[in-house]
Write a protein that holds these residues in place. Sequence first.
Motif, PDB file in Angstrom:
ATOM      1  N   VAL A  38       0.821  -1.213   0.000  1.00 12.76           N
ATOM      2  CA  VAL A  38       0.000   0.000   0.000  1.00 12.76           C
ATOM      3  C   VAL A  38       0.856   1.265   0.000  1.00 12.76           C
ATOM      4  CG1 VAL A  38      -1.980  -1.104   1.093  1.00 12.76           C
ATOM      5  CG2 VAL A  38      -0.281   0.037   2.504  1.00 12.76           C
ATOM      6  N   GLU A  39       2.142   1.120   0.292  1.00 13.21           N
ATOM      7  CA  GLU A  39       3.015   2.292   0.317  1.00 13.21           C
ATOM      8  C   GLU A  39       4.443   1.861   0.038  1.00 13.21           C
ATOM      9  OE1 GLU A  39       4.366   5.875   3.356  1.00 13.21           O
ATOM     10  OE2 GLU A  39       2.857   4.444   3.997  1.00 13.21           O
ATOM     11  N   SER A  40       5.183   2.717  -0.644  1.00 15.32           N
ATOM     12  CA  SER A  40       6.592   2.483  -0.916  1.00 15.32           C
ATOM     13  C   SER A  40       7.375   3.723  -0.521  1.00 15.32           C
ATOM     14  CB  SER A  40       6.821   2.187  -2.397  1.00 15.32           C
ATOM     15  OG  SER A  40       6.143   1.023  -2.779  1.00 15.32           O
ATOM     16  N   GLU A  41       8.587   3.481  -0.030  1.00 16.36           N
ATOM     17  CA  GLU A  41       9.425   4.596   0.413  1.00 16.36           C
ATOM     18  C   GLU A  41      10.879   4.323   0.028  1.00 16.36           C
ATOM     19  OE1 GLU A  41      10.660   6.834   4.573  1.00 16.36           O
ATOM     20  OE2 GLU A  41       9.561   4.960   4.661  1.00 16.36           O
ATOM     21  N   GLU A  42      11.530   5.313  -0.564  1.00 18.13           N
ATOM     22  CA  GLU A  42      12.957   5.180  -0.855  1.00 18.13           C
ATOM     23  C   GLU A  42      13.721   5.519   0.424  1.00 18.13           C
ATOM     24  OE1 GLU A  42      16.265   6.211  -4.233  1.00 18.13           O
ATOM     25  OE2 GLU A  42      14.442   7.403  -4.192  1.00 18.13           O
ATOM     26  N   LYS A  43      14.275   4.489   1.072  1.00 18.27           N
ATOM     27  CA  LYS A  43      14.967   4.660   2.351  1.00 18.27           C
ATOM     28  C   LYS A  43      16.393   5.163   2.156  1.00 18.27           C
ATOM     29  CE  LYS A  43      12.676   2.916   5.911  1.00 18.27           C
ATOM     30  NZ  LYS A  43      12.464   3.637   7.133  1.00 18.27           N
ATOM     31  N   LEU A  44      17.032   4.660   1.128  1.00 13.49           N
ATOM     32  CA  LEU A  44      18.377   5.069   0.736  1.00 13.49           C
ATOM     33  C   LEU A  44      18.363   5.210  -0.774  1.00 13.49           C
ATOM     34  CD1 LEU A  44      20.411   2.372   2.721  1.00 13.49           C
ATOM     35  CD2 LEU A  44      20.157   4.765   3.355  1.00 13.49           C
ATOM     36  N   ARG A  45      19.404   5.803  -1.315  1.00 14.89           N
ATOM     37  CA  ARG A  45      19.482   5.905  -2.770  1.00 14.89           C
ATOM     38  C   ARG A  45      19.443   4.498  -3.359  1.00 14.89           C
ATOM     39  NH1 ARG A  45      24.457   6.769  -6.283  1.00 14.89           N
ATOM     40  NH2 ARG A  45      23.515   7.146  -8.302  1.00 14.89           N
ATOM     41  N   ASP A  46      18.505   4.260  -4.246  1.00 19.49           N
ATOM     42  CA  ASP A  46      18.324   2.992  -4.943  1.00 19.49           C
ATOM     43  C   ASP A  46      17.815   1.854  -4.053  1.00 19.49           C
ATOM     44  OD1 ASP A  46      19.126   4.115  -7.351  1.00 19.49           O
ATOM     45  OD2 ASP A  46      21.202   3.483  -7.127  1.00 19.49           O
ATOM     46  N   VAL A  47      17.311   2.156  -2.869  1.00 16.69           N
ATOM     47  CA  VAL A  47      16.750   1.126  -1.987  1.00 16.69           C
ATOM     48  C   VAL A  47      15.321   1.539  -1.632  1.00 16.69           C
ATOM     49  CG1 VAL A  47      16.933  -0.089   0.202  1.00 16.69           C
ATOM     50  CG2 VAL A  47      19.019   0.542  -1.041  1.00 16.69           C
ATOM     51  N   ILE A  48      14.366   0.761  -2.105  1.00 16.38           N
ATOM     52  CA  ILE A  48      12.950   1.069  -1.910  1.00 16.38           C
ATOM     53  C   ILE A  48      12.335  -0.010  -1.028  1.00 16.38           C
ATOM     54  CG2 ILE A  48      10.727   1.367  -3.075  1.00 16.38           C
ATOM     55  CD1 ILE A  48      12.507   2.151  -5.582  1.00 16.38           C
ATOM     56  N   VAL A  49      11.600   0.429  -0.013  1.00 15.98           N
ATOM     57  CA  VAL A  49      10.941  -0.488   0.907  1.00 15.98           C
ATOM     58  C   VAL A  49       9.430  -0.378   0.699  1.00 15.98           C
ATOM     59  CG1 VAL A  49      10.599  -1.087   3.334  1.00 15.98           C
ATOM     60  CG2 VAL A  49      12.832  -0.244   2.567  1.00 15.98           C
ATOM     61  N   ASP A  50       8.784  -1.518   0.562  1.00 15.20           N
ATOM     62  CA  ASP A  50       7.338  -1.580   0.377  1.00 15.20           C
ATOM     63  C   ASP A  50       6.674  -2.015   1.680  1.00 15.20           C
ATOM     64  OD1 ASP A  50       7.660  -1.003  -2.354  1.00 15.20           O
ATOM     65  OD2 ASP A  50       7.881  -3.126  -2.853  1.00 15.20           O
ATOM     66  N   TYR A  51       5.523  -1.391   1.997  1.00 15.44           N
ATOM     67  CA  TYR A  51       4.804  -1.647   3.242  1.00 15.44           C
ATOM     68  C   TYR A  51       3.378  -2.111   2.965  1.00 15.44           C
ATOM     69  CZ  TYR A  51       8.535   1.194   5.274  1.00 15.44           C
ATOM     70  OH  TYR A  51       9.760   1.692   5.644  1.00 15.44           O
ATOM     71  N   ASN A  52       2.822  -2.874   3.917  1.00 19.28           N
ATOM     72  CA  ASN A  52       1.411  -3.249   3.851  1.00 19.28           C
ATOM     73  C   ASN A  52       0.580  -2.228   4.621  1.00 19.28           C
ATOM     74  OD1 ASN A  52       1.694  -3.897   6.590  1.00 19.28           O
ATOM     75  ND2 ASN A  52       1.660  -6.107   6.242  1.00 19.28           N
ATOM     76  N   ASP A  53      -0.703  -2.515   4.817  1.00 20.50           N
ATOM     77  CA  ASP A  53      -1.584  -1.560   5.485  1.00 20.50           C
ATOM     78  C   ASP A  53      -1.349  -1.471   7.001  1.00 20.50           C
ATOM     79  OD1 ASP A  53      -2.609  -4.061   6.071  1.00 20.50           O
ATOM     80  OD2 ASP A  53      -4.673  -3.556   5.533  1.00 20.50           O
ATOM     81  N   ARG A  54      -0.495  -2.333   7.539  1.00 16.76           N
ATOM     82  CA  ARG A  54      -0.133  -2.276   8.967  1.00 16.76           C
ATOM     83  C   ARG A  54       1.268  -1.715   9.175  1.00 16.76           C
ATOM     84  NH1 ARG A  54      -2.227  -6.989   7.658  1.00 16.76           N
ATOM     85  NH2 ARG A  54      -0.276  -8.138   7.868  1.00 16.76           N
ATOM     86  N   ASP A  55       1.818  -1.065   8.140  1.00 17.06           N
ATOM     87  CA  ASP A  55       3.165  -0.492   8.150  1.00 17.06           C
ATOM     88  C   ASP A  55       4.262  -1.527   8.386  1.00 17.06           C
ATOM     89  OD1 ASP A  55       2.566   2.135   7.506  1.00 17.06           O
ATOM     90  OD2 ASP A  55       2.264   2.715   9.590  1.00 17.06           O
ATOM     91  N   GLU A  56       4.002  -2.759   7.965  1.00 15.51           N
ATOM     92  CA  GLU A  56       5.005  -3.814   8.047  1.00 15.51           C
ATOM     93  C   GLU A  56       5.709  -3.919   6.697  1.00 15.51           C
ATOM     94  OE1 GLU A  56       2.522  -6.691  11.107  1.00 15.51           O
ATOM     95  OE2 GLU A  56       2.297  -6.972   8.945  1.00 15.51           O
ATOM     96  N   VAL A  57       6.982  -4.248   6.720  1.00 18.71           N
ATOM     97  CA  VAL A  57       7.754  -4.359   5.485  1.00 18.71           C
ATOM     98  C   VAL A  57       7.310  -5.607   4.733  1.00 18.71           C
ATOM     99  CG1 VAL A  57      10.051  -4.631   4.509  1.00 18.71           C
ATOM    100  CG2 VAL A  57       9.713  -3.145   6.494  1.00 18.71           C
ATOM    101  N   VAL A  58       6.959  -5.414   3.465  1.00 18.61           N
ATOM    102  CA  VAL A  58       6.522  -6.489   2.593  1.00 18.61           C
ATOM    103  C   VAL A  58       7.651  -6.908   1.653  1.00 18.61           C
ATOM    104  CG1 VAL A  58       4.908  -7.077   0.731  1.00 18.61           C
ATOM    105  CG2 VAL A  58       4.122  -5.736   2.695  1.00 18.61           C
ATOM    106  N   ALA A  59       8.422  -5.922   1.185  1.00 16.44           N
ATOM    107  CA  ALA A  59       9.489  -6.217   0.229  1.00 16.44           C
ATOM    108  C   ALA A  59      10.528  -5.100   0.233  1.00 16.44           C
ATOM    109  CB  ALA A  59       8.907  -6.381  -1.167  1.00 16.44           C
ATOM    110  N   ILE A  60      11.704  -5.451  -0.272  1.00 16.01           N
ATOM    111  CA  ILE A  60      12.792  -4.485  -0.422  1.00 16.01           C
ATOM    112  C   ILE A  60      13.310  -4.617  -1.845  1.00 16.01           C
ATOM    113  CG2 ILE A  60      15.083  -3.772   0.354  1.00 16.01           C
ATOM    114  CD1 ILE A  60      14.421  -5.262   3.004  1.00 16.01           C
ATOM    115  N   GLU A  61      13.443  -3.492  -2.540  1.00 14.09           N
ATOM    116  CA  GLU A  61      13.963  -3.482  -3.901  1.00 14.09           C
ATOM    117  C   GLU A  61      15.261  -2.694  -3.920  1.00 14.09           C
ATOM    118  OE1 GLU A  61      12.422  -2.632  -8.442  1.00 14.09           O
ATOM    119  OE2 GLU A  61      11.313  -1.798  -6.763  1.00 14.09           O
TER     120      GLU A  61
END
Length: 65
Positions: free
Chosen positions: A22-45
Amino acid sequence: MKIKYDKETDAIYVILSSDKIVESEEKLRDVIVDYNDRDEVVAIEILNVKENQHEIELPLILKSA
């Protein structure tokens, strides 16, 4: 957990859960973290894997927003 590499986009995708993203955030340059609706990490790109050296501290990346 699944780890996929896409050589066309030069990206590694680490899938931690099958939850809907439900949400994605670029935590570092070229590192994107995806979250579910409970703000839990679903994936890392990680982008530009071959082009750039990446030093990632997982405890910092895995913290919720």
